[in-house]
Design a protein around this motif. Structure first.
Motif, short mmCIF file in Angstrom:
data_model
loop_
_atom_site.label_atom_id
_atom_site.label_comp_id
_atom_site.label_asym_id
_atom_site.label_seq_id
_atom_site.Cartn_x
_atom_site.Cartn_y
_atom_site.Cartn_z
N GLN B 11 51.24 32.81 37.04
CA GLN B 11 51.45 33.81 35.77
C GLN B 11 50.26 33.46 35.38
OE1 GLN B 11 52.29 37.14 35.67
NE2 GLN B 11 53.55 36.26 38.17
N LEU B 12 49.86 32.29 34.54
CA LEU B 12 48.94 32.22 33.21
C LEU B 12 47.17 32.79 34.21
CD1 LEU B 12 50.25 28.89 31.42
CD2 LEU B 12 50.12 31.06 30.87
N THR B 13 47.38 32.16 35.88
CA THR B 13 46.15 31.81 36.27
C THR B 13 45.41 33.75 36.34
OG1 THR B 13 46.49 30.58 37.03
CG2 THR B 13 45.12 31.98 38.04
N LEU B 14 47.07 34.45 36.34
CA LEU B 14 46.79 35.74 36.87
C LEU B 14 45.90 36.10 36.28
CD1 LEU B 14 49.63 36.71 39.64
CD2 LEU B 14 47.47 37.13 39.66
N ALA B 15 46.68 36.32 34.38
CA ALA B 15 46.90 36.70 33.48
C ALA B 15 44.88 36.77 33.42
CB ALA B 15 47.59 36.39 32.26
N ARG B 16 44.86 35.44 32.95
CA ARG B 16 43.22 35.15 32.73
C ARG B 16 42.47 36.06 33.93
NH1 ARG B 16 40.39 35.80 30.31
NH2 ARG B 16 38.49 34.64 29.54
N PHE B 17 42.88 35.81 34.88
CA PHE B 17 41.78 36.38 35.44
C PHE B 17 41.42 38.08 35.45
CE2 PHE B 17 41.52 38.95 39.95
CZ PHE B 17 40.47 38.13 40.24
N ARG B 18 42.53 39.17 35.28
CA ARG B 18 43.57 39.73 34.85
C ARG B 18 41.90 40.54 33.82
NH1 ARG B 18 48.96 39.81 36.58
NH2 ARG B 18 49.12 40.74 38.65
N GLU B 19 42.24 39.28 32.89
CA GLU B 19 41.51 39.73 31.50
C GLU B 19 40.45 40.18 31.65
OE1 GLU B 19 43.22 38.38 27.77
OE2 GLU B 19 44.14 36.31 28.88
N PHE B 20 39.62 38.75 32.72
CA PHE B 20 38.52 38.59 33.04
C PHE B 20 37.40 39.78 33.87
CE2 PHE B 20 34.73 37.39 34.84
CZ PHE B 20 34.12 37.17 34.11
N LEU B 203 41.27 27.45 33.61
CA LEU B 203 39.87 25.93 34.81
C LEU B 203 40.33 27.26 35.91
CD1 LEU B 203 39.61 23.12 33.99
CD2 LEU B 203 38.19 24.70 33.34
N ILE B 204 41.34 27.05 36.73
CA ILE B 204 42.10 27.43 38.13
C ILE B 204 41.59 28.83 37.89
CG2 ILE B 204 43.45 27.99 39.76
CD1 ILE B 204 45.32 25.73 38.48
N ALA B 205 41.27 30.01 37.18
CA ALA B 205 41.20 31.25 37.36
C ALA B 205 39.92 31.61 37.90
CB ALA B 205 41.60 32.09 36.04
N ARG B 206 38.98 30.70 36.88
CA ARG B 206 37.67 30.67 37.65
C ARG B 206 36.90 30.55 38.80
NH1 ARG B 206 34.85 33.19 33.20
NH2 ARG B 206 33.48 33.27 35.53
N LEU B 207 37.92 29.85 39.32
CA LEU B 207 37.93 29.51 40.85
C LEU B 207 37.12 30.28 41.82
CD1 LEU B 207 39.89 26.39 41.36
CD2 LEU B 207 37.13 26.52 40.52
N ALA B 208 38.19 32.16 41.01
CA ALA B 208 38.31 33.06 41.80
C ALA B 208 37.02 33.91 41.76
CB ALA B 208 39.52 33.81 41.01
N PHE B 209 36.32 33.47 40.86
CA PHE B 209 34.56 34.17 40.83
C PHE B 209 33.91 33.29 41.60
CE2 PHE B 209 37.17 35.11 36.86
CZ PHE B 209 37.29 36.69 36.84
#
Lengths: 254, 346
Positions: B11-20, B203-209
């Motif tokens: 959820q935290l990763t998704l939240a960060r990813f969505r915000e970006f 950090l993990i959310a960055r990997l999506a990009f």
């Protein structure tokens, strides 16, 4: 567990003191909040309400004094305690870019038990705002969402720091209704406010805070009754009168 | 009465990813910026063979015959430059050498500039040959004009590394400072959220990009400039993955205490600017003195870019770039735990 839970206080603290440099935010606060009651910390801005409630919430460490919440202590049982508390801070702005549902799902994920997201949406009447971005919500809707985040873990004890400040009268009433329902289920609320009406409407007992000290504690009725006869000749006494009588100042100083 | 809630880290990763991704400007800069820069540089630095030597000619009696001699063989552009304009023309690279029609001619040039020395040599050769010089022999030439040795080939891996560093550090640093300013961090730790999970999720959310940040400029360079990719895409992805986590961890560390966007911007520039210069993004770090080389090679951006160049241009494997990966690994682990320890949630 049920027996134990029924007897110990929800919150008790003794001789709390917290200073920032030469500024004494909390000078000496001792209080007990019983299970199932709604307890209000009432006082003007800068009286030390927020510092006090944040110490109780385990977000600030007091310079001295002892705190027990649900029979547990910060520093020893932090993880277990956080699971059982709901906390609404004074000025949190939730992430604007997330939707209402995403925000609730996030907060819900932190708790091992709790309500469903659908349940929470219904409780705070935001079902039709489920897919709206937080940034697009009105002040009252944001405040209800913030309350829903605090309720995500179905807490035994809810801390609220000025929950209705800045809201219009309609939104305020709506929020009072929600808090009333929570209390009606036997849960405990500790809140700060500088609105007399709010304290009179919601709180079973009120502590009047000024200059970092508690200067009176009691039910709103008791406190008003303590004023004595002369002050209630012309109108019904209010907590505003109590505050005036105790401090010589107006509470509504915002 | 509770639904099966999903895990906090997800959820935290998704939240960060969505915000970006819901911040259109941020997405634009992440993906469009590297392409714009590569295009601009490809235009500014075409391979040397395509470029004429720029020669300035001071007007005078013999100027016309000199001009005819210089332009006869091709590859030389002659511009008339009056004496008072010569200093400016040389400085700005309008011409690389000025020929003054004296007898014998005078060359005015900047020996500190490679292209200026080169232009002087070309002009000297052409004029002497025209004057009747006999060469003792002519060497057999084997031009190595192959893709992979041009400036653009060398530059693109550096650009990818620089983009990874900027995106990871800015993305994480800004996100955290914004959340701190909005008191959202304080609200988060008022819940039972685990602090390390919050930081890890950033950090993990960055990997999506990562695929887009690396593969978009890479693919663009392959298609637009014919840049060769001699190593495996897997190795490229693996090194950039380690790099993103390292730069992200440094971003976390910089954001541990910053309370304003100004403060975090200052810190980011302080850390990134030296690396842009030292780590060989635009020009080779071999230009720096030997004494500072150990420092340069300990920098995460140097490790990232060296590894990428080795894989893309020389076909290196992950085993070949293990020392660079080790440097990046240290830059990932140490700042992460330092950040976790020092982080201010209020």
């Amino acid at each position: 567990m049920v027996d134990h839970a029924a007897t110990e206080p929800a919150v008790s603290c003794e001789r709390l003191r917290k200073a920032y440099g030469s500024v004494i935010a909390v000078a000496d606060v001792t209080l007990t909040v019983h299970r199932g009651e709604c307890f209000g910390l009432l006082g003007p801005n800068g009286a030390g309400k927020t510092t006090t409630i944040e110490i109780l919430e385990g977000l600030l460490t007091p310079d001295s004094g002892a705190v027990e919440v649900l029979g547990l202590r910060w520093g020893h049982h932090e993880a277990a305690l956080r699971q059982r508390l709901g906390i609404q801070l004074q000025e949190t702005q939730l992430a604007d870019k997330l939707t209402v549902e995403e925000t609730l799902r996030l907060f819900r994920s932190f708790y091992t038990r709790g309500r469903t997201v659908d349940d929470l949406l219904q409780m705070v009447e935001l079902v039709n705002k489920r897919t709206s971005r937080v940034g697009k919500l009105s002040g009252g809707q944001k405040q209800r969402l913030s309350l829903a985040c605090a309720l995500a873990g179905d807490p035994d004890l809810l801390f609220l720091d000025e929950p209705t400040t800045g809201l219009d009268p309609h939104s305020r009433r709506q929020l009072w209704g929600l808090l009333d329902q929570f209390r009606a289920r036997g849960r405990t609320i500790v809140m700060t406010t500088h609105h007399m009406e709010e304290a009179e409407f919601l709180c079973d007992r009120v502590a009047i805070v000024d200059h970092g000290r508690i200067i009176a504690v009691g039910t709103p009725k008791e406190l008003i009754a303590r004023l004595g006869e002369p002050r209630v000749i012309t109108h019904h006494g209010t907590l505003e009168d109590v505050f005036m009588a105790l401090t010589g100042r107006h509470l509504r100083d915002e | 009465m509770s639904d099966r809630a999903s895990s906090p880290i997800v959820q935290l990763t998704l939240a960060r990813f969505r915000e970006f991704i819901r911040e259109p400007e941020a997405v634009f800069w992440t993906f469009v910026f590297p392409i714009v820069v590569s295009l601009a540089l490809a235009m500014a630095f075409p391979s040397r063979a395509d470029r004429d030597v720029l020669v300035g000619l001071q007007p005078g009696a013999a100027a016309d015959s000199l001009r005819a001699t210089l332009t006869r063989g091709g590859g030389i552009t002659v511009r008339e430059v009056r004496p008072e304009d010569q200093r400016h023309a040389l400085r700005e690279g309008v011409v690389n050498v000025v020929v003054i029609p004296t007898d014998p001619p005078t060359y005015r040039f900047d020996p500190a500039r490679e292209e200026s020395r080169f232009a002087r040599a070309v002009v000297d050769d052409v004029l002497k040959r025209a004057a009747g010089r006999q060469d003792p022999w002519t060497a057999r030439e084997e031009p190595q004009e192959v893709a992979g040795s041009r400036y653009i080939d060398w530059f693109v891996p550096g650009l990818i590394g620089m983009g990874l560093m900027s995106n990871s550090m800015w993305g994480i640093g800004f996100g955290i400072v914004q959340a701190r300013m909005r008191k959202l961090l304080k609200r988060m730790i008022a819940s039972p959220m685990r602090k390390r999970e919050y930081l890890l999720a950033q950090l993990i959310a960055r990997l999506a990009f990562l695929p887009a940040e690396v593969l978009v400029p890479l693919l663009f360079a392959v298609i637009a400039f014919g840049m060769p990719v001699n190593g495996s895409v897997g190795a490229i992805v693996a090194t950039t993955l380690v790099g993103t986590l390292s730069f992200g961890a440094i971003g976390l560390l910089l954001a541990t205490r910053a309370r304003t966007i100004e403060a975090i911007s200052g810190l980011m520039n302080l850390v990134m600017l030296p690396m842009w210069i030292l780590s060989g993004v635009f020009f080779s770090s071999a230009n720096f003195p030997d004494a500072v080389q150990p420092i340069i090679h300990a920098l995460p951006l140097t490790a990232q870019i060296d590894a990428l160049r080795a894989i893309i241009l020389d076909g290196a494997t992950l085993a070949d770039v293990r020392s660079e990966l080790a440097v990046l690994g240290v830059w990932g682990v140490v700042p992460f735990f330092a950040a976790l320890h020092l982080f201010s949630w209020k």
